[in-house]
Design an enzyme around this catalytic site. Structure first.
Site, PDB file in Angstrom:
ATOM      1  N   ASN A 276       0.862  -1.186   0.000  1.00  0.00           N
ATOM      2  CA  ASN A 276       0.000   0.000   0.000  1.00  0.00           C
ATOM      3  C   ASN A 276       0.897   1.233   0.000  1.00  0.00           C
ATOM      4  OD1 ASN A 276      -1.812   2.048   0.543  1.00  0.00           O
ATOM      5  ND2 ASN A 276      -2.251   1.389   2.649  1.00  0.00           N
ATOM      6  N   TRP A 277       0.997   1.866  -1.160  1.00  0.00           N
ATOM      7  CA  TRP A 277       1.931   2.999  -1.287  1.00  0.00           C
ATOM      8  C   TRP A 277       1.395   4.263  -0.634  1.00  0.00           C
ATOM      9  CZ3 TRP A 277       3.603   2.671  -7.205  1.00  0.00           C
ATOM     10  CH2 TRP A 277       4.231   1.439  -7.423  1.00  0.00           C
ATOM     11  N   LYS A 278       0.119   4.257  -0.299  1.00  0.00           N
ATOM     12  CA  LYS A 278      -0.527   5.463   0.266  1.00  0.00           C
ATOM     13  C   LYS A 278      -0.272   6.649  -0.671  1.00  0.00           C
ATOM     14  CE  LYS A 278      -0.149   3.343   4.742  1.00  0.00           C
ATOM     15  NZ  LYS A 278      -0.125   3.462   6.187  1.00  0.00           N
TER      16      LYS A 278
ATOM     17  N   HIS B 195      -9.525   1.370   5.239  1.00  0.00           N
ATOM     18  CA  HIS B 195      -8.232   1.545   5.911  1.00  0.00           C
ATOM     19  C   HIS B 195      -8.431   2.496   7.099  1.00  0.00           C
ATOM     20  CE1 HIS B 195      -4.107   2.677   6.710  1.00  0.00           C
ATOM     21  NE2 HIS B 195      -3.748   1.587   6.060  1.00  0.00           N
TER      22      HIS B 195
ATOM     23  N   GLU C 286      -6.763   4.855   8.151  1.00  0.00           N
ATOM     24  CA  GLU C 286      -6.535   6.275   7.843  1.00  0.00           C
ATOM     25  C   GLU C 286      -7.784   6.895   7.227  1.00  0.00           C
ATOM     26  OE1 GLU C 286      -2.891   5.685   5.642  1.00  0.00           O
ATOM     27  OE2 GLU C 286      -1.912   5.140   7.531  1.00  0.00           O
TER      28      GLU C 286
ATOM     29  N   GLU D  24      -5.436  -4.882  10.964  1.00  0.00           N
ATOM     30  CA  GLU D  24      -4.382  -3.896  11.182  1.00  0.00           C
ATOM     31  C   GLU D  24      -4.668  -3.150  12.479  1.00  0.00           C
ATOM     32  OE1 GLU D  24      -2.352  -2.627   7.281  1.00  0.00           O
ATOM     33  OE2 GLU D  24      -4.173  -1.448   7.437  1.00  0.00           O
TER      34      GLU D  24
ATOM     35  N   GLY E 213       2.481   2.287  10.873  1.00  0.00           N
ATOM     36  CA  GLY E 213       3.437   3.370  10.702  1.00  0.00           C
ATOM     37  C   GLY E 213       4.157   3.760  11.983  1.00  0.00           C
TER      38      GLY E 213
ATOM     39  N   SER F  16       3.351  -2.008  10.394  1.00  0.00           N
ATOM     40  CA  SER F  16       4.805  -2.060  10.595  1.00  0.00           C
ATOM     41  C   SER F  16       5.429  -3.397  10.201  1.00  0.00           C
ATOM     42  CB  SER F  16       5.171  -1.692  12.038  1.00  0.00           C
ATOM     43  OG  SER F  16       4.772  -0.359  12.305  1.00  0.00           O
TER      44      SER F  16
ATOM     45  N   GLY G 245       2.746  -1.097   4.336  1.00  0.00           N
ATOM     46  CA  GLY G 245       2.765   0.317   3.963  1.00  0.00           C
ATOM     47  C   GLY G 245       4.186   0.771   3.673  1.00  0.00           C
ATOM     48  N   GLY G 246       4.796   1.413   4.646  1.00  0.00           N
ATOM     49  CA  GLY G 246       6.126   2.029   4.491  1.00  0.00           C
ATOM     50  C   GLY G 246       7.154   1.158   3.801  1.00  0.00           C
TER      51      GLY G 246
HETATM   52  P1  PGA Z   1       2.789   0.405   7.676  1.00  0.00           P
HETATM   53  O1  PGA Z   1       1.325   0.611   7.086  1.00  0.00           O
HETATM   54  O2  PGA Z   1       3.314  -0.873   7.110  1.00  0.00           O
HETATM   55  O3  PGA Z   1       3.561   1.597   7.234  1.00  0.00           O
HETATM   56  O4  PGA Z   1       2.640   0.331   9.173  1.00  0.00           O
HETATM   57  C1  PGA Z   1       0.465  -0.476   6.923  1.00  0.00           C
HETATM   58  C2  PGA Z   1      -0.848   0.004   6.367  1.00  0.00           C
HETATM   59  O5  PGA Z   1      -1.268   1.104   6.706  1.00  0.00           O
HETATM   60  O6  PGA Z   1      -1.507  -0.698   5.563  1.00  0.00           O
END
Ligand code: PGA
Length: 243
Positions: free
Chosen positions: A14-16, A101, A103, A167, A173, A205, A226-227
């Site tokens: 997930n590149w966001k 998600h 966010e 999650e 993050g 993470s 994500g990251g």
């Molecule tokens: P993260 O994000 O790996 O940076 O913690 C995961 C996500 O939000 O899907």
């Protein structure tokens, strides 16, 4: 309903809101090379921002990489400035879409009902929704993690083929992970409340250093990253960790 079983691990990046065309080209090429080597044990899905989908779609032709959206509208079309429809995602080359998600739940006030409507729209268009659920730290500390997740499952899940991503919000993050025991017990809880065979991903993470441990936990069908999905050297190791 029983969902078709595929024992390969699903590795979703997930590149966001990150990246540009050059980065999308590089990340997709790297993922394609790695996905070919890992074909027997991993499936790779990249979820770029909408503006980079054309680059990912073009680069992944002939590879084993799939693409997903990061969100979709529950509506088919209309006056929804800034939103993107499931048919638009499908036409862009997506076969998956992340919905709910944390966010989006936090910053765009998405409720379980909205997440359910988006998931239904996705399934209707032939996309597989990756439905994100998870508790906050306050909820976990109050001993309410399972209760919150149960409510999210009950209210967010549609009929049809979907994937669940657990999650914990406090692990996204932050560099903090849920413990293997916590992940195993929550995945078992989710499995008990979803159709047999539902793929349940873990996210929060996930990185090269912990991917193998997480992917071997009972009940973990894959990871939502994500990251670390923005760094080819990290993401490649995560894909290889599914072996
Ligand atoms: P993260 O994000 O790996 O940076 O913690 C995961 C996500 O939000 O899907």
């Amino acid at each position: 309903m029983t969902v078709m079983q595929d024992n390969r691990k699903l590795i979703v990046g997930n590149w966001k809101m990150h990246g540009d065309s050059a980065m999308a080209l590089l990340l997709t090429e790297e993922a394609a090379t790695c996905a070919a080597k890992a074909r027997d044990f991993a499936q790779v899905v990249l979820c770029p921002p909408a503006t980079l989908m054309h680059m990912v779609a073009r680069t992944m032709i002939g590879s084993l990489v799939h693409m997903g959206g990061q969100d979709c509208s529950p509506a088919a079309e209309g006056a929804y400035t800034g939103d993107i429809s499931v048919t638009q995602l499908k036409e862009a080359g997506c076969s998956y879409v992340i919905v709910g998600h944390s966010e989006r739940r936090a910053m765009h006030h998405e409720t379980n009902e909205i997440v359910c409507a988006k998931s239904k729209a996705a399934i209707g268009a032939g996309l597989i929704p990756i439905i994100c659920i998870g508790e906050t730290l306050v909820e976990r500390d109050a001993g309410k993690a399972q209760e919150i997740v149960s409510k999210q499952l009950k209210e967010s899940l549609p009929q049809g083929h979907f994937i669940v991503a657990y999650e914990p919000v406090w692990a996204i993050g932050t560099g903090r992970n849920a413990s293997p025991a916590d992940i195993e017990s929550m995945h078992a809880h989710i499995a008990a409340n979803t159709p047999k065979g539902t793929q349940i991903l873990y996210g929060g993470s996930v990185k090269a250093a912990n991917a193998r441990e997480i992917l071997t936990i009972k009940g973990v069908s894959g990871v939502l990253v994500g990251g670390a999905s923005l760094k080819p050297e990290e993401f490649n190791v995560i894909i290889e960790s599914a072996a």
